[in-house]
Design a protein around this motif. Structure first.
Motif, PDB file in Angstrom:
ATOM      1  N   ALA A  27       0.854  -1.182  -0.091  1.00 24.44           N
ATOM      2  CA  ALA A  27      -0.094  -0.297   0.087  1.00 24.44           C
ATOM      3  C   ALA A  27       1.184   1.464  -0.238  1.00 24.44           C
ATOM      4  O   ALA A  27       0.763   2.483  -1.129  1.00 24.44           O
ATOM      5  CB  ALA A  27      -0.691  -0.090   1.233  1.00 24.44           C
ATOM      6  N   ALA A  28       1.926   1.361   1.108  1.00 23.42           N
ATOM      7  CA  ALA A  28       2.754   2.572   0.747  1.00 23.42           C
ATOM      8  C   ALA A  28       3.725   2.143  -0.613  1.00 23.42           C
ATOM      9  O   ALA A  28       3.295   3.946  -1.287  1.00 23.42           O
ATOM     10  CB  ALA A  28       3.195   2.412   1.782  1.00 23.42           C
ATOM     11  N   ALA A  29       4.133   1.855  -1.397  1.00 26.34           N
ATOM     12  CA  ALA A  29       4.473   1.847  -2.242  1.00 26.34           C
ATOM     13  C   ALA A  29       3.890   2.327  -3.417  1.00 26.34           C
ATOM     14  O   ALA A  29       3.963   3.038  -3.981  1.00 26.34           O
ATOM     15  CB  ALA A  29       5.037   0.040  -3.020  1.00 26.34           C
ATOM     16  N   GLY A  30       2.233   1.933  -3.363  1.00 35.43           N
ATOM     17  CA  GLY A  30       1.178   2.312  -4.608  1.00 35.43           C
ATOM     18  C   GLY A  30       1.720   3.936  -3.986  1.00 35.43           C
ATOM     19  O   GLY A  30       0.720   4.422  -4.798  1.00 35.43           O
ATOM     20  N   ILE A  31       1.059   4.572  -3.003  1.00 39.89           N
ATOM     21  CA  ILE A  31       0.801   6.026  -2.534  1.00 39.89           C
ATOM     22  C   ILE A  31       1.842   7.010  -2.579  1.00 39.89           C
ATOM     23  O   ILE A  31       2.092   7.992  -3.603  1.00 39.89           O
ATOM     24  CB  ILE A  31       1.074   6.097  -1.267  1.00 39.89           C
ATOM     25  N   LEU A  32       3.503   5.715  -3.029  1.00 39.51           N
ATOM     26  CA  LEU A  32       4.651   6.619  -3.332  1.00 39.51           C
ATOM     27  C   LEU A  32       5.027   6.342  -4.740  1.00 39.51           C
ATOM     28  O   LEU A  32       5.605   7.522  -5.412  1.00 39.51           O
ATOM     29  CB  LEU A  32       5.896   5.672  -2.619  1.00 39.51           C
ATOM     30  N   LEU A  33       5.481   5.282  -5.583  1.00 38.07           N
ATOM     31  CA  LEU A  33       5.917   5.496  -6.682  1.00 38.07           C
ATOM     32  C   LEU A  33       4.169   4.850  -8.014  1.00 38.07           C
ATOM     33  O   LEU A  33       4.474   4.702  -8.875  1.00 38.07           O
ATOM     34  CB  LEU A  33       6.176   3.798  -6.576  1.00 38.07           C
ATOM     35  N   GLY A  34       3.188   4.620  -6.996  1.00 36.22           N
ATOM     36  CA  GLY A  34       2.378   4.781  -8.105  1.00 36.22           C
ATOM     37  C   GLY A  34       1.712   2.587  -8.403  1.00 36.22           C
ATOM     38  O   GLY A  34       2.158   1.926  -7.981  1.00 36.22           O
ATOM     39  N   PRO A  35       0.842   2.374  -9.016  1.00 34.08           N
ATOM     40  CA  PRO A  35       0.352   0.679  -9.675  1.00 34.08           C
ATOM     41  C   PRO A  35       1.483   0.033 -10.070  1.00 34.08           C
ATOM     42  O   PRO A  35       1.114  -1.240  -9.268  1.00 34.08           O
ATOM     43  CB  PRO A  35      -0.631   1.176 -10.552  1.00 34.08           C
ATOM     44  N   TRP A  36       1.797  -0.332 -10.763  1.00 31.03           N
ATOM     45  CA  TRP A  36       3.403  -0.596 -11.323  1.00 31.03           C
ATOM     46  C   TRP A  36       4.285  -1.433 -10.720  1.00 31.03           C
ATOM     47  O   TRP A  36       5.007  -2.776 -10.568  1.00 31.03           O
ATOM     48  CB  TRP A  36       3.573  -1.080 -12.451  1.00 31.03           C
ATOM     49  N   TRP A  37       4.611   0.111  -9.673  1.00 35.39           N
ATOM     50  CA  TRP A  37       6.020  -0.424  -9.063  1.00 35.39           C
ATOM     51  C   TRP A  37       5.210  -0.802  -7.822  1.00 35.39           C
ATOM     52  O   TRP A  37       6.000  -2.484  -6.963  1.00 35.39           O
ATOM     53  CB  TRP A  37       6.695   1.022  -8.485  1.00 35.39           C
ATOM     54  N   ALA A  38       4.048  -0.962  -7.217  1.00 33.70           N
ATOM     55  CA  ALA A  38       3.187  -1.513  -6.060  1.00 33.70           C
ATOM     56  C   ALA A  38       2.932  -3.248  -6.060  1.00 33.70           C
ATOM     57  O   ALA A  38       3.764  -3.875  -5.500  1.00 33.70           O
ATOM     58  CB  ALA A  38       2.461  -0.497  -5.413  1.00 33.70           C
ATOM     59  N   ALA A  39       2.909  -2.702  -7.671  1.00 35.96           N
ATOM     60  CA  ALA A  39       2.727  -4.933  -8.329  1.00 35.96           C
ATOM     61  C   ALA A  39       3.851  -5.376  -8.041  1.00 35.96           C
ATOM     62  O   ALA A  39       3.917  -7.221  -7.650  1.00 35.96           O
ATOM     63  CB  ALA A  39       2.296  -4.824  -9.614  1.00 35.96           C
ATOM     64  N   LEU A  40       5.182  -4.776  -8.527  1.00 36.77           N
ATOM     65  CA  LEU A  40       6.423  -5.580  -8.651  1.00 36.77           C
ATOM     66  C   LEU A  40       7.446  -6.308  -6.862  1.00 36.77           C
ATOM     67  O   LEU A  40       7.165  -7.413  -6.420  1.00 36.77           O
ATOM     68  CB  LEU A  40       7.658  -4.406  -8.619  1.00 36.77           C
ATOM     69  N   VAL A  41       5.969  -4.804  -5.728  1.00 36.01           N
ATOM     70  CA  VAL A  41       6.117  -5.902  -4.550  1.00 36.01           C
ATOM     71  C   VAL A  41       5.567  -6.886  -4.008  1.00 36.01           C
ATOM     72  O   VAL A  41       6.064  -7.809  -3.275  1.00 36.01           O
ATOM     73  CB  VAL A  41       5.630  -4.843  -3.213  1.00 36.01           C
ATOM     74  N   GLY A  42       4.364  -7.084  -4.971  1.00 35.23           N
ATOM     75  CA  GLY A  42       3.363  -7.868  -4.143  1.00 35.23           C
ATOM     76  C   GLY A  42       4.377  -9.316  -5.269  1.00 35.23           C
ATOM     77  O   GLY A  42       4.008 -10.638  -4.591  1.00 35.23           O
ATOM     78  N   ALA A  43       4.712  -9.070  -5.997  1.00 36.46           N
ATOM     79  CA  ALA A  43       5.180 -10.210  -7.014  1.00 36.46           C
ATOM     80  C   ALA A  43       6.252 -10.902  -6.707  1.00 36.46           C
ATOM     81  O   ALA A  43       6.902 -12.040  -6.641  1.00 36.46           O
ATOM     82  CB  ALA A  43       5.793 -10.145  -9.193  1.00 36.46           C
ATOM     83  N   LEU A  44       7.163  -9.829  -6.758  1.00 34.98           N
ATOM     84  CA  LEU A  44       8.401 -10.244  -5.274  1.00 34.98           C
ATOM     85  C   LEU A  44       7.855 -11.547  -4.187  1.00 34.98           C
ATOM     86  O   LEU A  44       8.510 -12.078  -3.960  1.00 34.98           O
ATOM     87  CB  LEU A  44       9.025  -9.579  -4.880  1.00 34.98           C
ATOM     88  N   PHE A  45       7.488 -10.723  -3.432  1.00 37.70           N
ATOM     89  CA  PHE A  45       7.336 -11.202  -2.164  1.00 37.70           C
ATOM     90  C   PHE A  45       6.427 -12.480  -2.579  1.00 37.70           C
ATOM     91  O   PHE A  45       6.407 -13.895  -2.288  1.00 37.70           O
ATOM     92  CB  PHE A  45       5.834 -10.382  -1.219  1.00 37.70           C
ATOM     93  N   ALA A  46       5.310 -13.137  -3.763  1.00 38.39           N
ATOM     94  CA  ALA A  46       4.835 -13.992  -3.874  1.00 38.39           C
ATOM     95  C   ALA A  46       5.933 -14.792  -4.738  1.00 38.39           C
ATOM     96  O   ALA A  46       5.850 -16.312  -4.396  1.00 38.39           O
ATOM     97  CB  ALA A  46       4.086 -13.931  -5.614  1.00 38.39           C
ATOM     98  N   GLY A  47       6.906 -14.868  -5.338  1.00 42.75           N
ATOM     99  CA  GLY A  47       8.236 -15.383  -5.937  1.00 42.75           C
ATOM    100  C   GLY A  47       8.803 -15.838  -4.619  1.00 42.75           C
ATOM    101  O   GLY A  47       9.035 -17.291  -4.894  1.00 42.75           O
ATOM    102  N   ILE A  48       9.271 -14.656  -3.759  1.00 46.98           N
ATOM    103  CA  ILE A  48      10.280 -15.402  -2.391  1.00 46.98           C
ATOM    104  C   ILE A  48       9.163 -16.595  -1.489  1.00 46.98           C
ATOM    105  O   ILE A  48       9.597 -17.998  -1.125  1.00 46.98           O
ATOM    106  CB  ILE A  48      10.101 -13.981  -1.272  1.00 46.98           C
ATOM    107  N   GLU A  49       8.097 -16.654  -1.540  1.00 44.40           N
ATOM    108  CA  GLU A  49       7.303 -17.771  -0.649  1.00 44.40           C
ATOM    109  C   GLU A  49       7.816 -18.510  -1.695  1.00 44.40           C
ATOM    110  O   GLU A  49       7.434 -20.540  -1.043  1.00 44.40           O
ATOM    111  CB  GLU A  49       6.064 -16.970  -0.627  1.00 44.40           C
ATOM    112  N   LEU A  50       7.001 -18.776  -2.901  1.00 43.12           N
ATOM    113  CA  LEU A  50       7.443 -20.172  -3.658  1.00 43.12           C
ATOM    114  C   LEU A  50       8.461 -20.470  -3.854  1.00 43.12           C
ATOM    115  O   LEU A  50       8.677 -22.136  -3.791  1.00 43.12           O
ATOM    116  CB  LEU A  50       7.411 -19.270  -5.027  1.00 43.12           C
TER     117      LEU A  50
END
Length: 321
Positions: free
Chosen positions: A172-195
């Protein structure tokens, strides 16, 4: 303002000023249509009627055209605020616009405008190059910090009873500061780490971070829903609805309908009513998700608020003058 800055301001042409304004918009990535929407929202927030607040995107784009003899200073201030600067910085840009128009040669009024495009070499490369490099490093820092924040929330959650999630504060903080696609990268990296850790179920749930990031990011950067806490909390409720819409199928199809979290008691209470499995999981998940996303949104809002001025890409140009 010192003597050196005053002398620099006196030498500034309107074309050079517009060149700075162009660079400011390019760094933030805002389209002219998005700027027009943001300016209309600002005007409505200031008390203007919806009809009077509207502005054509062509009027906005015209303010960025080189070779002009004058630019509306009030519109410049509105544009700069829509690009993320605060009112004090926006006022400085308005003053620069007025000074640049006052500094033009008198002969320009009698003849056609002399347009001299601002090239990348002329546009203060010595000042902007280091700052531009710092700007491109900033998203990387925020993305990494966002992943760490999400991981910290997930780690602390069991200590708090494992009722909520608290694993999207960084998103959510990345969405405010950087916008949607950078914030989506945060989620994608987190999912990748869990995988990579072999947590397939957690990785599946982590994919909801990507959709949440897009909604938080577009809501904050394009629709102005991060301007105030109530707006952002309302946006966070929509994020909760979207998250539940994705999490419920994962819970039912992959986990067999067992939530496996601290809200098992809530799930059991709902199950006594005798509802369908999908309905029971949906009600339990949505109840918890709304509370979680509202709290997450509040923390992210107050975390991002002091960083927004410091890390906003628009401060790159403002700080170079």
């Amino acid at each position: 303002m010192g003597q050196a800055e005053a002398a620099k301001a006196q030498r500034e042409t309107l074309d050079h000023f517009i060149g700075d304004l162009r660079a400011l918009r390019e760094l933030t990535g805002q389209s002219y249509r998005a700027l027009a929407v943001a300016i209309a929202q600002q005007r409505e927030a200031a008390g203007a009627s919806p009809g009077a607040a509207q502005i054509a995107h062509t009027t906005v784009s015209d303010a960025f055209r080189l070779g002009r003899q004058r630019v509306n200073p009030v519109l410049v201030r509105e544009i700069v605020q829509a690009l993320g600067l605060d009112s004090d910085e926006a006022e400085k840009w308005r003053e620069r616009c007025v000074a640049a128009m006052a500094a033009r040669p008198t002969g320009m009024l009698a003849g056609p405008p002399v347009a001299k495009p601002v090239t990348s070499e002329e546009f203060a490369p010595q000042e902007l190059a280091p700052r531009s490099r710092a700007f491109f490093l900033t998203p990387v820092v925020i993305v990494v910090a966002g992943v760490l924040l999400n991981s910290t929330g997930k780690f602390l959650n069991p200590l708090l009873g494992d009722v909520l999630f608290f694993d999207m504060i960084g998103t959510a903080a990345a969405g405010i500061l950087l916008g949607p696609w950078w914030a989506a990268l945060v989620g994608a990296l987190f999912a990748g780490i869990e995988l990579l850790k072999g947590n397939v179920g957690d990785a599946l749930f982590a994919t909801t971070m990507i959709s949440s990031a897009l909604l938080w990011g577009y809501g904050a950067r394009r629709w102005g829903l991060a301007d105030t806490l109530p707006r952002f909390l309302g946006l966070s409720v929509l994020v909760a609805l979207l998250t539940s819409a994705l999490a419920v199928p994962i819970t039912v199809l992959y986990f067999g309908g067992e939530p496996g979290r601290g809200f098992d008691g809530l799930f059991q209470s709902i199950s006594t009513v005798g509802l369908n499995m999908w309905v029971m999981v949906g009600l339990a998940n949505l109840t918890v998700s709304v509370v979680d996303k509202v709290l997450t949104g509040a923390v992210a809002f107050y975390l991002a608020r002091p960083l927004k001025t410091l890390l906003n890409p628009s401060a790159v140009i403002a700080g170079s003058k």
